[in-house]
Design an enzyme around this catalytic site. Sequence first.
Site, PDB file in Angstrom:
ATOM      1  N   GLU A   1      -3.946   1.805  -3.086  1.00 34.66           N
ATOM      2  CA  GLU A   1      -3.958   3.165  -2.606  1.00 34.66           C
ATOM      3  C   GLU A   1      -3.100   4.219  -3.449  1.00 34.66           C
ATOM      4  OE1 GLU A   1      -5.058   5.496   1.288  1.00 34.66           O
ATOM      5  OE2 GLU A   1      -4.098   3.712   1.644  1.00 34.66           O
TER       6      GLU A   1
ATOM      7  N   ASP B   1       2.540   4.185   5.488  1.00 33.81           N
ATOM      8  CA  ASP B   1       2.461   3.616   6.815  1.00 33.81           C
ATOM      9  C   ASP B   1       2.489   2.129   6.551  1.00 33.81           C
ATOM     10  OD1 ASP B   1      -0.040   3.761   5.471  1.00 33.81           O
ATOM     11  OD2 ASP B   1      -0.847   4.489   7.150  1.00 33.81           O
ATOM     12  N   HIS B   2       2.610   1.460   5.340  1.00 34.17           N
ATOM     13  CA  HIS B   2       2.645  -0.017   5.164  1.00 34.17           C
ATOM     14  C   HIS B   2       3.911  -0.164   4.588  1.00 34.17           C
ATOM     15  CE1 HIS B   2      -1.643  -0.837   5.033  1.00 34.17           C
ATOM     16  NE2 HIS B   2      -1.907   0.645   4.850  1.00 34.17           N
TER      17      HIS B   2
ATOM     18  N   ASN C   1       0.926  -1.155   0.067  1.00 35.81           N
ATOM     19  CA  ASN C   1       0.014  -0.091  -0.068  1.00 35.81           C
ATOM     20  C   ASN C   1       0.989   1.226  -0.124  1.00 35.81           C
ATOM     21  OD1 ASN C   1      -1.331   2.408   0.888  1.00 35.81           O
ATOM     22  ND2 ASN C   1      -3.199   1.121   1.593  1.00 35.81           N
TER      23      ASN C   1
ATOM     24  N   ASN D   1      -6.804  -4.936   5.094  1.00 41.17           N
ATOM     25  CA  ASN D   1      -7.442  -4.166   5.991  1.00 41.17           C
ATOM     26  C   ASN D   1      -7.900  -5.103   7.124  1.00 41.17           C
ATOM     27  OD1 ASN D   1      -6.952  -1.283   6.236  1.00 41.17           O
ATOM     28  ND2 ASN D   1      -7.884  -1.299   4.161  1.00 41.17           N
TER      29      ASN D   1
ATOM     30  N   ASP E   1      -3.807  -4.916   0.472  1.00 48.36           N
ATOM     31  CA  ASP E   1      -4.132  -4.431   1.407  1.00 48.36           C
ATOM     32  C   ASP E   1      -5.651  -4.863   1.876  1.00 48.36           C
ATOM     33  OD1 ASP E   1      -4.493  -2.977   3.875  1.00 48.36           O
ATOM     34  OD2 ASP E   1      -4.489  -0.873   2.968  1.00 48.36           O
TER      35      ASP E   1
ATOM     36  N   TYR F   1      -7.626  -3.892  -2.624  1.00 48.59           N
ATOM     37  CA  TYR F   1      -7.493  -2.851  -1.477  1.00 48.59           C
ATOM     38  C   TYR F   1      -9.061  -2.970  -0.997  1.00 48.59           C
ATOM     39  CZ  TYR F   1      -7.356   1.676   0.735  1.00 48.59           C
ATOM     40  OH  TYR F   1      -7.132   2.493   1.550  1.00 48.59           O
TER      41      TYR F   1
END
Length: 262
Positions: free
Chosen positions: A36, A252-253, A9, A152, A150, A107
Amino acid sequence: MPFTLATWNINSVRLREELVLRLLREEAPDVLCLQECKSPVDKIPLEGLHALGYTHMVARGQKGYNGVAIISRLPLVEAAAEDYATLGHARHVAARLENGVVIHNHYVPAGGDVPDREVNDKFGQKLDYLTELRDAFHGDKPSKSILVGDLNIAPREDDVWSHKQLLKVVSHTPIEVEHFNEVMDAGGWADVTRNDIPEGQLYSWWSYRAKDWDAADKGRRLDHVWATADIAAAGHSSRVLRDVRGWEKPSDHAPVFATFDL
């Protein structure tokens, strides 16, 4: 011929173009799946990718939000692009390699902050996306396929920094984990990363909110690599490139890698 795949991501492919190119230069995966991307497809920067030999891409994009891309130095053709839960979002694209392997890049919606669909539409969208994905796999069971992205959801207790403290936090709630496992079961998917790294805490995401994410280490494993049962045994050498989370102006990934002898 073996090939190495990475999923990441990127949180804006244009803003972090140099990070993508650095990863490709230093790690040289054959296929890189991004989520993303936050870009229309025609705005994804290609010049640097092509210079490094990554001349193949299938993607779905939209301005400022979502977006998925499969970038490759191996020839591939688009295999699918579905709008699960009819959200109108660019959240899925699939490509077929010349060896017949289909790579699905997802995603999954993050789900907002409150794990209750009655007061949080985003959580309902997340559950609906997973339900439609499960039903699709029941109707057309995949074979010779890899699913990454991702997703999540951190499904296992050791996929989060504190199982007890995160049980009511979106990404680790029991209903999300139940939906996650139903999708896996419906498609006959194997968790390639955990097959390779079966024990211990393992994360791929650390919040921007932590002043010192590395020291606090309050991570979650939100990024996944799956394979169908017929090729799962060919997957190996799984790793999470934690150091990438510490690069300048990072996502942040962190990227997750696996190699397949196919």
